[in-house]
Motif scaffolding. Structure first.
Motif, PDB file in Angstrom:
ATOM      1  N   PHE A  82       0.801  -1.228   0.000  1.00 41.14           N
ATOM      2  CA  PHE A  82       0.000   0.000   0.000  1.00 41.14           C
ATOM      3  C   PHE A  82       0.833   1.278   0.000  1.00 41.14           C
ATOM      4  O   PHE A  82       0.301   2.360  -0.221  1.00 41.14           O
ATOM      5  N   LEU A  83       2.132   1.157   0.263  1.00 39.51           N
ATOM      6  CA  LEU A  83       2.967   2.347   0.358  1.00 39.51           C
ATOM      7  C   LEU A  83       3.169   3.032  -0.995  1.00 39.51           C
ATOM      8  O   LEU A  83       3.105   4.262  -1.097  1.00 39.51           O
ATOM      9  N   LEU A  87       2.628   7.046  -1.935  1.00 36.09           N
ATOM     10  CA  LEU A  87       3.700   7.942  -2.376  1.00 36.09           C
ATOM     11  C   LEU A  87       3.357   8.575  -3.724  1.00 36.09           C
ATOM     12  O   LEU A  87       3.676   9.739  -3.972  1.00 36.09           O
ATOM     13  N   GLY A  88       2.679   7.811  -4.588  1.00 38.13           N
ATOM     14  CA  GLY A  88       2.203   8.364  -5.859  1.00 38.13           C
ATOM     15  C   GLY A  88       1.213   9.494  -5.639  1.00 38.13           C
ATOM     16  O   GLY A  88       1.254  10.527  -6.322  1.00 38.13           O
ATOM     17  N   THR A  89       0.326   9.329  -4.658  1.00 40.93           N
ATOM     18  CA  THR A  89      -0.642  10.379  -4.315  1.00 40.93           C
ATOM     19  C   THR A  89       0.075  11.637  -3.846  1.00 40.93           C
ATOM     20  O   THR A  89      -0.317  12.762  -4.191  1.00 40.93           O
ATOM     21  N   PHE A  96       0.096  19.297  -8.411  1.00 41.98           N
ATOM     22  CA  PHE A  96      -0.977  20.299  -8.378  1.00 41.98           C
ATOM     23  C   PHE A  96      -0.476  21.587  -7.730  1.00 41.98           C
ATOM     24  O   PHE A  96      -0.736  22.689  -8.234  1.00 41.98           O
ATOM     25  N   LEU A  97       0.242  21.455  -6.619  1.00 43.88           N
ATOM     26  CA  LEU A  97       0.730  22.635  -5.906  1.00 43.88           C
ATOM     27  C   LEU A  97       1.743  23.414  -6.742  1.00 43.88           C
ATOM     28  O   LEU A  97       1.673  24.639  -6.838  1.00 43.88           O
ATOM     29  N   ALA A 146      -2.732  11.502   1.350  1.00 52.74           N
ATOM     30  CA  ALA A 146      -1.432  10.866   1.614  1.00 52.74           C
ATOM     31  C   ALA A 146      -1.126  10.825   3.106  1.00 52.74           C
ATOM     32  O   ALA A 146      -0.658   9.797   3.625  1.00 52.74           O
ATOM     33  N   VAL A 147      -1.405  11.921   3.815  1.00 54.98           N
ATOM     34  CA  VAL A 147      -1.117  11.973   5.259  1.00 54.98           C
ATOM     35  C   VAL A 147      -1.983  10.970   6.007  1.00 54.98           C
ATOM     36  O   VAL A 147      -1.485  10.213   6.864  1.00 54.98           O
ATOM     37  N   ILE A 148      -3.280  10.944   5.705  1.00 48.62           N
ATOM     38  CA  ILE A 148      -4.185   9.979   6.337  1.00 48.62           C
ATOM     39  C   ILE A 148      -3.714   8.557   6.060  1.00 48.62           C
ATOM     40  O   ILE A 148      -3.645   7.709   6.960  1.00 48.62           O
TER      41      ILE A 148
END
Length: 198
Positions: A82-83, A87-89, A96-97, A146-148
């Motif tokens: 799942f990592l 990391l892609g997210t 976007f930023l 990503a943080v969640i």
């Protein structure tokens, strides 16, 4: 749009979680990894059998799932599986930023890829401002995702990660979609109103 998107959301987000968790509960990690890979390739085979085309993106996704499953099996860690998408997210959030100070909003690029829009409309100051703000919004959404995901991945069980994280991310995405649609409608109303008074 919702009728078009909902089956793909169920197929691409909800069903893989159900398949992985059911196999994980019954067969353990290796069984869940095999089930995840079989699900993806089964979906490709189903499309071929029905005469539907299979996009290059779907084939790349299948290869990605296979590589992730092999790495997770070798390391005996579901976290490894799942990592990589998390990391892609994070990378998507950064894209976007970064597009905002460059004045090349990624939200505009994605929107015009899906729906062609007149160049004069895209050059309107209100439209440019809308796409810059929406790019910031989606950056925040992907960073939050990503943080969640990272926090739950390293602090909660896989079952909790799958269900709670999927629910939170889906709810966050739904709110962002609603804000994007409402914001675009307001932008259209303003631009059309200004054109009518010109």
């Amino acid at each position: 749009m919702l009728r078009h998107a909902l089956p793909r959301f169920v197929e691409g987000v909800i069903a893989p979680v159900v398949v992985f968790y059911a196999a994980f509960a019954v067969l353990g990690l290796n069984g869940a990894l095999i089930a995840a890979v079989v699900w993806v390739y089964g979906g490709i085979a189903w499309r071929y059998a029905r005469g539907h085309g299979v996009s290059g993106m779907l084939l790349l996704a299948a290869v990605g799932v296979t590589v992730r499953a092999v790495l997770a099996a070798v390391t005996h860690s579901a976290v490894v599986y799942f990592l990589q998408p998390t990391l892609g997210t994070l990378l998507v959030a950064m894209a976007f930023l970064a597009s905002v100070p460059l004045r090349r909003p990624l939200a505009q690029k994605l929107a015009t890829d899906m729906v062609p829009m007149p160049e004069a409309f895209l050059k309107h100051a209100r439209v440019r401002q809308f796409f810059l703000r929406i790019s910031l919004l989606w950056s925040l959404v992907f960073f939050s995702n990503a943080v969640i995901s990272l926090w739950m991945l390293f602090n909660e069980s896989i079952g909790m990660y799958l269900w709670v994280r999927t629910s939170l991310v889906a709810a966050l995405g739904a709110v962002a979609v609603a804000v994007s649609i409402l914001g675009f409608r307001r932008c259209l109303t303003h631009v059309n109103g200004a054109a009518a008074h010109a």
